[in-house]
Design an enzyme around this catalytic site. Structure first.
Site, PDB file in Angstrom:
ATOM      1  N   GLN A 163       0.649  -0.957  -0.023  1.00 18.51           N
ATOM      2  CA  GLN A 163       0.061  -0.026  -0.031  1.00 18.51           C
ATOM      3  C   GLN A 163       0.790   1.494  -0.140  1.00 18.51           C
ATOM      4  O   GLN A 163       1.646   1.288   0.946  1.00 18.51           O
ATOM      5  CB  GLN A 163      -0.834   0.119   1.299  1.00 18.51           C
TER       6      GLN A 163
ATOM      7  N   TYR B 194      -6.126  10.619   3.734  1.00 19.77           N
ATOM      8  CA  TYR B 194      -4.775  10.813   3.412  1.00 19.77           C
ATOM      9  C   TYR B 194      -4.863  11.898   2.272  1.00 19.77           C
ATOM     10  O   TYR B 194      -6.031  12.270   1.613  1.00 19.77           O
ATOM     11  CB  TYR B 194      -4.250   9.349   3.013  1.00 19.77           C
TER      12      TYR B 194
ATOM     13  N   ARG C 246      -9.235  -7.204  10.347  1.00 17.30           N
ATOM     14  CA  ARG C 246      -9.241  -7.781  11.679  1.00 17.30           C
ATOM     15  C   ARG C 246      -9.417  -9.217  11.703  1.00 17.30           C
ATOM     16  O   ARG C 246      -8.844  -9.885  12.767  1.00 17.30           O
ATOM     17  CB  ARG C 246     -10.218  -6.907  12.588  1.00 17.30           C
TER      18      ARG C 246
HETATM   19  C1  LIG Z   1      -4.874  -2.252  13.404  1.00 17.32           C
HETATM   20  C2  LIG Z   1      -5.063  -1.685  11.972  1.00 17.32           C
HETATM   21  C3  LIG Z   1      -4.385  -0.867  11.272  1.00 17.32           C
HETATM   22  C4  LIG Z   1      -5.018  -0.586  10.054  1.00 17.32           C
HETATM   23  N1  LIG Z   1      -4.114   0.347   9.160  1.00 17.32           N
HETATM   24  C5  LIG Z   1      -4.541   0.566   8.019  1.00 17.32           C
HETATM   25  C6  LIG Z   1      -3.584   1.071   7.141  1.00 17.32           C
HETATM   26  O1  LIG Z   1      -2.167   1.427   7.218  1.00 17.32           O
HETATM   27  N2  LIG Z   1      -3.932   1.351   5.766  1.00 17.32           N
HETATM   28  C7  LIG Z   1      -5.438   1.252   5.372  1.00 17.32           C
HETATM   29  O2  LIG Z   1      -5.901   1.818   4.352  1.00 17.32           O
HETATM   30  N3  LIG Z   1      -6.318   0.677   6.323  1.00 17.32           N
HETATM   31  C8  LIG Z   1      -5.692   0.352   7.527  1.00 17.32           C
HETATM   32  N4  LIG Z   1      -6.675  -0.131   8.395  1.00 17.32           N
HETATM   33  C9  LIG Z   1      -8.044  -0.474   8.111  1.00 17.32           C
HETATM   34  C10 LIG Z   1      -8.216  -1.904   7.227  1.00 17.32           C
HETATM   35  O3  LIG Z   1      -7.626  -1.869   5.971  1.00 17.32           O
HETATM   36  C11 LIG Z   1      -9.565  -2.017   6.894  1.00 17.32           C
HETATM   37  O4  LIG Z   1     -10.337  -1.112   6.058  1.00 17.32           O
HETATM   38  C12 LIG Z   1     -10.669  -2.130   8.095  1.00 17.32           C
HETATM   39  O5  LIG Z   1      -9.766  -2.699   9.150  1.00 17.32           O
HETATM   40  C13 LIG Z   1     -11.999  -2.915   7.929  1.00 17.32           C
HETATM   41  O6  LIG Z   1     -11.787  -4.031   7.556  1.00 17.32           O
HETATM   42  P1  LIG Z   1     -12.167  -5.341   8.315  1.00 17.32           P
HETATM   43  O7  LIG Z   1     -13.399  -5.237   8.991  1.00 17.32           O
HETATM   44  O8  LIG Z   1     -11.862  -6.552   7.526  1.00 17.32           O
HETATM   45  O9  LIG Z   1     -11.034  -5.054   9.471  1.00 17.32           O
HETATM   46  C14 LIG Z   1      -6.312  -0.877   9.421  1.00 17.32           C
HETATM   47  C15 LIG Z   1      -6.855  -1.521  10.508  1.00 17.32           C
HETATM   48  C16 LIG Z   1      -6.562  -1.977  11.615  1.00 17.32           C
HETATM   49  C17 LIG Z   1      -7.514  -2.899  12.618  1.00 17.32           C
HETATM   50  S1  SF4 Z   2     -10.838  -9.173  18.561  1.00 25.04           S
HETATM   51 FE1  SF4 Z   2     -10.536  -6.966  19.083  1.00 25.04          FE
HETATM   52  S2  SF4 Z   2      -8.266  -6.767  19.041  1.00 25.04           S
HETATM   53 FE2  SF4 Z   2      -8.728  -8.642  18.094  1.00 25.04          FE
HETATM   54  S3  SF4 Z   2      -8.601  -8.459  15.715  1.00 25.04           S
HETATM   55 FE3  SF4 Z   2     -11.003  -8.035  16.302  1.00 25.04          FE
HETATM   56  S4  SF4 Z   2     -10.956  -6.128  16.857  1.00 25.04           S
HETATM   57 FE4  SF4 Z   2      -8.980  -6.407  16.804  1.00 25.04          FE
END
Ligand SMILES: Cc1cc2nc3c(=O)[nH]c(=O)nc-3n(C[C@H](O)[C@H](O)[C@H](O)COP(=O)(O)O)c2cc1C
Ligand code: SF4
Length: 399
Positions: free
Chosen positions: A104, A174, A350
């Site tokens: 990225q 961003y 996540r």
């Molecule tokens: C710990 C953490 C760090 C993240 N860092 C970035 C990042 O560097 N760049 C980005 O575009 N999204 C970042 N995200 C967002 C994820 O790419 C994603 O958009 C968001 O977690 C929703 O997807 P999920 O429901 O599968 O977690 C981050 C998410 C988490 C949980």
């Molecule tokens: S359980 Fe909580 S800490 Fe673990 S990945 Fe999911 S949101 Fe993040």
């Protein structure tokens, strides 16, 4: 009588530009916090090896800054010649596990912390950066040209390291996302005002990245569908921008997101707001204040499986381009729904921090839902090695 086509098997391979992905699962960018010296560390390599070994088709290294002032906190991986050997090692290790690797690449713009980078943050207009309590600079013509070149150079470094793809960050407030925003971009020159003007810089960057990436690498973009703030970038404009990107021919796929690290971060996470945990990692003088007002900044939303699906369907209806569904994908039912709705891939963040081998488990026929409980306590861990707080210390990614 018409018969509907057979459902797409999410474990079947698929093309993404010049690439063949072994299945439909992509690891979404989750800033790993493992690049203290702004280059790849052994722990970062191990983090992505474990993710790759867990069955996904492509992992995403995040976040890679294209220039020093575009780094969020000064320890972000910075794309330059010195970063190439480490990136090469990381790519080789991921490939050995049978997966592909994307970087990225982005510029944090107003999300950058000038106190940490030692440089002023840059945005479309001069404004108070609430994260740093300092004024940002409005990007000049020269800076727009310099940053465009920095994106192209960044893509070249990543290509030299043998990466398979670059994901250009057009979301989360961003720099390029802030240019798209009618709220943040009130410039009156050719880079602001009309949607066409606001989209000029992101489109110029994608054209430069496409050229630099060459024939071998795929180029994707992570695009905000909605900033999640009144007066921000929203579907009426984001679908149109996506159509232009498709016409430009600069991207092989779009990953669809929303929200803003600057204005409304929980919009892209949903679930609990980790106010106390975020306050804990802040400098002492602002800790108490954050505990009081943090609930406003981290305004929380109830979590729903596949929460971006209703917005993302508007894009599916308008485009032919491959689309990557993101946001709360944590069950095979959601994955199958995404395939039925015509999305080529799903991305997961996540769910894979919680269980890096979830895709392998699903492929083995275990249909259970993700164990992630959307507490978002992994958010504040990004400063010391991103991990799920429910995973035992000796099983954490990149240990
Ligand atoms: C710990 C953490 C760090 C993240 N860092 C970035 C990042 O560097 N760049 C980005 O575009 N999204 C970042 N995200 C967002 C994820 O790419 C994603 O958009 C968001 O977690 C929703 O997807 P999920 O429901 O599968 O977690 C981050 C998410 C988490 C949980
Ligand atoms: S359980 Fe909580 S800490 Fe673990 S990945 Fe999911 S949101 Fe993040």
């Amino acid at each position: 009588m018409t018969t509907s086509p057979p459902p797409i098997d999410p474990f079947s391979s698929a093309d993404l530009g010049p690439l063949k992905l072994r299945n439909r699962f992509v690891k979404a960018a989750t800033f790993e916090g493992l690049t203290r010296e702004t280059v790849v560390s052994d722990r970062l390599v191990e983090f992505h090896r474990q993710i790759a070994a867990g069955g996904i088709a492509m992992t995403t290294v995040a976040y890679c800054a294209v220039s020093p002032e575009g780094s969020t906190d000064g320890s972000t991986l910075l794309l330059r010649q010195e970063a190439v050997p480490g990136l090469t090692r990381l790519a080789d290790v991921v490939h050995a596990e049978g997966a592909l690797v994307s970087a990225q690449i982005g510029h944090a713009g107003l999300v950058a912390n000038p106190a940490a980078t030692g440089l002023p943050s840059i945005g479309p207009t001069r404004q108070l950066n609430p994260l740093a309590m300092r004024r940002s600079l409005a990007a000049s013509e020269d800076e727009i040209a310099r940053i465009t070149q920095a994106f192209a150079d960044g893509a070249r470094y990543v290509a030299d390291a043998g990466f398979d793809a670059v994901e250009v960050h057009l979301g989360h407030g961003y720099l390029l996302s802030s240019f798209l925003s009618p709220k943040l971009n009130t410039r009156t020159d050719r880079w602001g005002g009309s949607l066409e003007n606001r989209a000029r810089f992101p489109r110029q960057v994608l054209a430069a990245v496409r050229e630099a990436a060459g024939e071998r690498m795929a180029v994707t973009a992570k695009l905000n569908m909605s900033d999640g703030v009144p007066g921000g970038f929203w579907l009426d404009e984001s679908v149109e921008v996506a159509r232009w990107l498709e016409q430009d021919g600069t991207v092989d796929a779009l990953e669809l997101t929303g929200g803003s690290s600057l204005e409304n971060p929980m919009y892209y996470f949903r679930g609990e707001a980790p106010v106390a945990e975020m306050a804990q990692i802040m400098p002492r003088p602002i800790r108490r204040a954050f505990k009081l007002v943090g609930g406003h900044f981290l305004h929380s939303y109830p979590f729903e499986e596949g929460y971006f699906l209703p917005y993302a369907r508007q894009f599916r209806a308008a485009l032919h381009l491959p689309l990557i569904l993101l946001g709360g994908v944590g069950s095979m039912a959601t994955v199958r729904q995404a395939m039925d709705d015509g999305f080529e891939f799903v991305a997961m963040g996540r769910a894979l921090l919680r269980e890096p081998d979830l895709v392998q488990q699903w492929q083995a026929g275990q249909d259970q839902d993700s164990l992630c409980i959307h507490c978002n306590k992994c958010m504040p861990t990004i400063y010391g090695g991103t991990h799920c707080v429910l995973v035992p210390r000796d099983e954490r990614l990149g240990r």
